[in-house]
Motif scaffolding. Structure first.
Motif, PDB file in Angstrom:
ATOM      1  N   LEU A 130       0.769  -1.172  -0.099  1.00  0.00           N
ATOM      2  CA  LEU A 130       0.020   0.164   0.109  1.00  0.00           C
ATOM      3  C   LEU A 130       0.825   1.127   0.244  1.00  0.00           C
ATOM      4  N   VAL A 131       0.551   2.209  -1.064  1.00  0.00           N
ATOM      5  CA  VAL A 131       1.588   3.499  -1.138  1.00  0.00           C
ATOM      6  C   VAL A 131       0.657   4.629  -0.875  1.00  0.00           C
ATOM      7  N   GLN A 132       0.944   5.310   0.277  1.00  0.00           N
ATOM      8  CA  GLN A 132       0.053   6.683   0.562  1.00  0.00           C
ATOM      9  C   GLN A 132       1.088   7.684   0.339  1.00  0.00           C
ATOM     10  N   GLY A 133       0.559   8.144  -0.758  1.00  0.00           N
ATOM     11  CA  GLY A 133       1.204   9.428  -1.407  1.00  0.00           C
ATOM     12  C   GLY A 133       0.183  10.750  -1.108  1.00  0.00           C
ATOM     13  N   ARG A 134       0.590  11.719  -1.923  1.00  0.00           N
ATOM     14  CA  ARG A 134      -0.174  13.022  -1.564  1.00  0.00           C
ATOM     15  C   ARG A 134      -0.746  13.382  -3.019  1.00  0.00           C
ATOM     16  N   ASP A 135      -1.974  14.072  -3.022  1.00  0.00           N
ATOM     17  CA  ASP A 135      -2.521  14.420  -4.137  1.00  0.00           C
ATOM     18  C   ASP A 135      -1.921  15.554  -4.875  1.00  0.00           C
ATOM     19  N   LEU A 136      -0.949  15.438  -5.530  1.00  0.00           N
ATOM     20  CA  LEU A 136      -0.035  16.287  -6.176  1.00  0.00           C
ATOM     21  C   LEU A 136       0.756  15.469  -7.397  1.00  0.00           C
ATOM     22  N   PRO A 137       0.836  16.006  -8.487  1.00  0.00           N
ATOM     23  CA  PRO A 137       1.436  15.379  -9.665  1.00  0.00           C
ATOM     24  C   PRO A 137       2.883  14.676  -9.198  1.00  0.00           C
ATOM     25  N   ALA A 138       3.151  13.684  -9.348  1.00  0.00           N
ATOM     26  CA  ALA A 138       4.452  12.961  -8.649  1.00  0.00           C
ATOM     27  C   ALA A 138       4.352  11.668  -9.135  1.00  0.00           C
ATOM     28  N   GLU A 139       5.455  10.854  -9.240  1.00  0.00           N
ATOM     29  CA  GLU A 139       5.944   9.545  -9.497  1.00  0.00           C
ATOM     30  C   GLU A 139       6.566   9.149  -8.264  1.00  0.00           C
ATOM     31  N   THR A 140       6.113   7.767  -7.829  1.00  0.00           N
ATOM     32  CA  THR A 140       7.018   7.183  -6.811  1.00  0.00           C
ATOM     33  C   THR A 140       7.434   5.917  -7.330  1.00  0.00           C
ATOM     34  N   PRO A 141       8.524   5.800  -7.546  1.00  0.00           N
ATOM     35  CA  PRO A 141       9.242   4.391  -8.093  1.00  0.00           C
ATOM     36  C   PRO A 141       9.598   3.475  -6.731  1.00  0.00           C
TER      37      PRO A 141
END
Length: 693
Positions: free
Chosen positions: A594-605
């Motif tokens: 499960l990857v928790q990010g932010r609602d921002l244009p981004a990539e998480t490799p």
């Protein structure tokens, strides 16, 4: 678990005779209350039937001795002085101290100048028995004593110098002693507080919450202002005196005798003053200090309110989820509500911006039903309760589901909108008792989970997204959603509910070989997407794998958790701290990331590598004898691991491992054939033994 701690733990448990396989070389670049006032807690006043004060003298007091030159030498350090005895001088009698009226004291104030360690005296003639307020302003180390003849009069709050003294008619001597090393200058006033005392004492408009506050101007630190009010014994009365300008003030309640009826803070922690039986002629007295410019005319407002059986309060109804806070009714500072069901309740205030605050709830008699710091209130159906606030009040029963939304799908983004600042939304969860829960969100909301009885769940989880919550209590369950910061962003929110103890349908997460450009899976966020997930099939992983997370395009922060299909959490990683971890994976079970990010244009490799004996992409590197040549190479890009499979001719050989480079930026981590760490990532080399390959 931090990587170093995890490695050390595995190193301790890996007491086996295998040789280090494989060895991973990481090319990671390092990176005070004013004296003279009675503002503190005060002791309980003596009862009306306490022992009488010493009888005053009816003749003139003996002249007060004055001070000659001190006989003790000056101290070398500023330690607390010890008063010295005063030599006798019979030439000067004690000057008279007139009684001051209520309000401004006028010329009833006396100023005294006292030498170091000296004593000054004043005579006081009390005309009518009752309570008098002694007020002293000026030097801080001047302390009073009041005498009736040779007997000292016991007053309330001598330790604060300003005191309440119950005095009979007659003549008294007031002695003021300067305990400082320098000369003291003080002003003194004695104010009768009985109803018969001269001075104005206007009545407040009323004790109901809808009545306007009384207004007035102060009389300075040596004057007492007065406001009378009508109330019956047994009623609980609160006072609130607010200055228009900054400065000191202190108010208290007395009866017609002037006796102070209640201390500043009740021993049982309750609010207000319960008027004792047998009292009448109630009034509020106050000392309102000077303004910053020295003027005693400090404007103030005074509210006198009956907290027991309060009048003038706005009535609010129990709240419904998904609706705006009820702001109807007058702003009187008081709200009342009556629960329809007995049980636990969340009671909060909501200001105009939507911020929710904790409040205290009062019984009808003015005692606490619950304090603002308590997690919830246990309330009784059909009983009226009081909250003191001008803000909107929300009253949610912990078992109430009115307004809750059903139909929330698992692993699918749910979007909601707050109709007004401070609204609380509720979602019914399609999960059974014992299910493992994770909730990803856009991080703009505060989320809580409850069971059918209103018991809060997931109390001991670090974060709801990290899959550490197991639903207990009684099904069904629901979660509540509140805007965490109403002033930021819009009025919408998003969340994803996962059940983590069953296989997921997320995109596949492929394992990578150790190489200069290993295969990566990428989670993309922005445009309403704030999280993602990946699946590791049950037959496509080893027992121990190295997981990495990084910041890609956009550079946004993200966290990830690895959990198996029975809900067991393997490890956590973050792309801003602890960016990699060796994780134990459960054989025969699928895993979800499960990857928790932010609602921002981004990539998480994200990358995962097998680190057991079946690791792919490792370079076979035979061990050499001490003194032999080192194995060289070119480090990979920062954050990229390279793998060396170290071999030796005998399992009993001890291998000394180290990695060096000119910039001291390369780190080494060694693992055995099972993937357990035997050499710490942060260690400067290590010695291992136990295997030939």
């Amino acid at each position: 678990m931090p990587n170093s701690a995890r490695s050390r733990t595995r190193s301790r448990r890996s007491g086996r005779s295998h040789l280090l396989i494989p060895a991973l070389l990481a090319a990671l670049l390092g990176s005070a209350i004013p004296a003279g006032t009675a503002l503190a807690a005060t002791p309980t006043p003596p009862a009306a039937n306490s022992a009488p004060a010493p009888q005053p003298s009816t003749t003139d007091p003996a002249p007060e001795p004055t001070v000659s030159e001190p006989t003790a030498p000056e101290p070398s350090a500023p330690t607390e002085p010890t008063p010295t005895a005063d030599p006798t001088d019979t030439t000067a009698p004690c000057p008279a101290l007139p009684l001051a009226p209520i309000g401004k004291p006028g010329d009833a104030v006396r100023q005294v100048t006292i030498e170091s360690q000296g004593t000054a005296c004043l005579t006081v003639t009390v005309e009518r028995p009752g309570t008098h307020r002694l007020l002293i302003d000026g030097s801080h180390d001047t302390y009073p004593r009041l005498y009736a003849g040779e007997d000292e009069v016991t007053c309330q709050d001598w330790q604060y110098k300003d005191a309440w003294c119950d005095l009979a008619a007659g003549r008294y001597t007031l002695k003021l002693t300067n305990h400082d090393w320098s000369e003291a200058r003080n002003e003194v006033a004695l104010v009768p507080l009985m109803a018969t005392a001269p001075g104005d004492c206007p009545a407040v408009p009323g004790t109901g919450y809808a009545t306007a506050p009384a207004t007035g101007t102060g009389a300075g630190p040596l004057g007492v202002v007065c406001h009378s009010f009508t109330a019956a014994p047994g009623e609980r009365i609160t006072t609130e005196l607010r200055r228009v300008t900054s400065g000191d003030s202190f108010a208290w309640i007395s009866d017609a005798t002037g006796r102070r009826l209640c201390v500043e803070r009740n021993q049982d922690g309750s609010e207000g003053c319960v008027l004792p039986e047998g009292t009448e002629g109630h009034r509020v007295y106050a000392v309102v200090g000077d303004q910053e410019n020295g003027s005693p005319d400090a404007p103030y407002t005074l509210k006198v309110r009956r907290l027991s059986d309060p009048a003038g309060c706005a009535v609010v109804a129990p709240s419904v989820y998904g609706t705006a806070p009820d702001r109807a009714g007058p702003a009187t500072g008081c709200k009342t509500f009556t629960p329809s069901v007995s049980g636990r309740y969340d009671v909060r205030s909501v200001d105009e911006e939507g911020y929710r605050g904790n409040v205290s709830v009062y019984h009808r008699d003015g005692t606490y039903a619950c304090r603002s710091y308590e997690g919830f209130c246990t309330l009784t159906a059909g009983t009226a309760y009081t909250v003191l606030t001008d803000d909107a009040v929300q009253v949610f029963g912990r078992t109430s589901t009115e307004g809750c939304v059903s139909g929330v799908a698992l692993a699918v983004a749910h979007r909601g909108t707050f109709s007004a600042p401070g609204e609380v939304d509720c979602l019914n969860l399609p999960l059974p008792q014992g299910a493992h829960l994770a909730v990803q969100s856009d991080l703009s909301t505060d989320i809580k989970v409850y069971d059918a009885t209103g018991a809060e769940q997931c109390l001991y989880t670090t974060n709801l997204w990290d899959a550490t919550c197991t639903l207990g209590g009684t099904a069904p369950y629901r979660l509540t959603v509140v805007d965490e910061d109403p002033t930021e962003g819009g009025d919408g929110y998003g969340l994803v509910v996962h059940r983590t103890d069953v296989p997921s349908a997320c995109p596949a997460f492929t394992a990578a070989e150790f190489a200069a450009n290993p295969a990566r899976s990428v989670v993309r966020t922005g445009n309403g997407v704030f999280a993602g997930c990946l699946t590791i099939p049950a037959t496509a992983h080893s027992a121990s794998e190295l997981f990495q997370i990084a910041k890609g395009a956009g550079g946004s922060s993200a966290e990830a958790v690895v959990v198996d299909a029975k809900g067991r959490v393997s490890c956590e990683i973050r792309n801003y701290y602890g960016t990699f971890s060796v994780c134990d994976l459960t054989p025969g079970l699928a895993h979800t990331v499960l990857v928790q990010g932010r609602d921002l244009p981004a990539e998480t490799p994200l990358t995962r590598h097998d680190v057991t004996s079946t690791a792919r992409g490792c370079v076979t590197t035979p061990a050499v004898a001490v003194g032999g040549p080192s194995t060289g190479g070119v480090p990979s890009a920062p954050g990229t691991f390279r793998c060396h499979r170290v071999t030796t001719s005998a399992a009993g050989d001890t291998l000394h491992l180290d990695a060096r480079d000119t910039n001291d930026s390369v780190r080494l981590m060694a693992l055995d054939a099972k993937g357990d760490a035997v050499c710490d990532y942060f260690a400067k080399g290590c010695a291992v033994t136990g295997s030939a390959a």
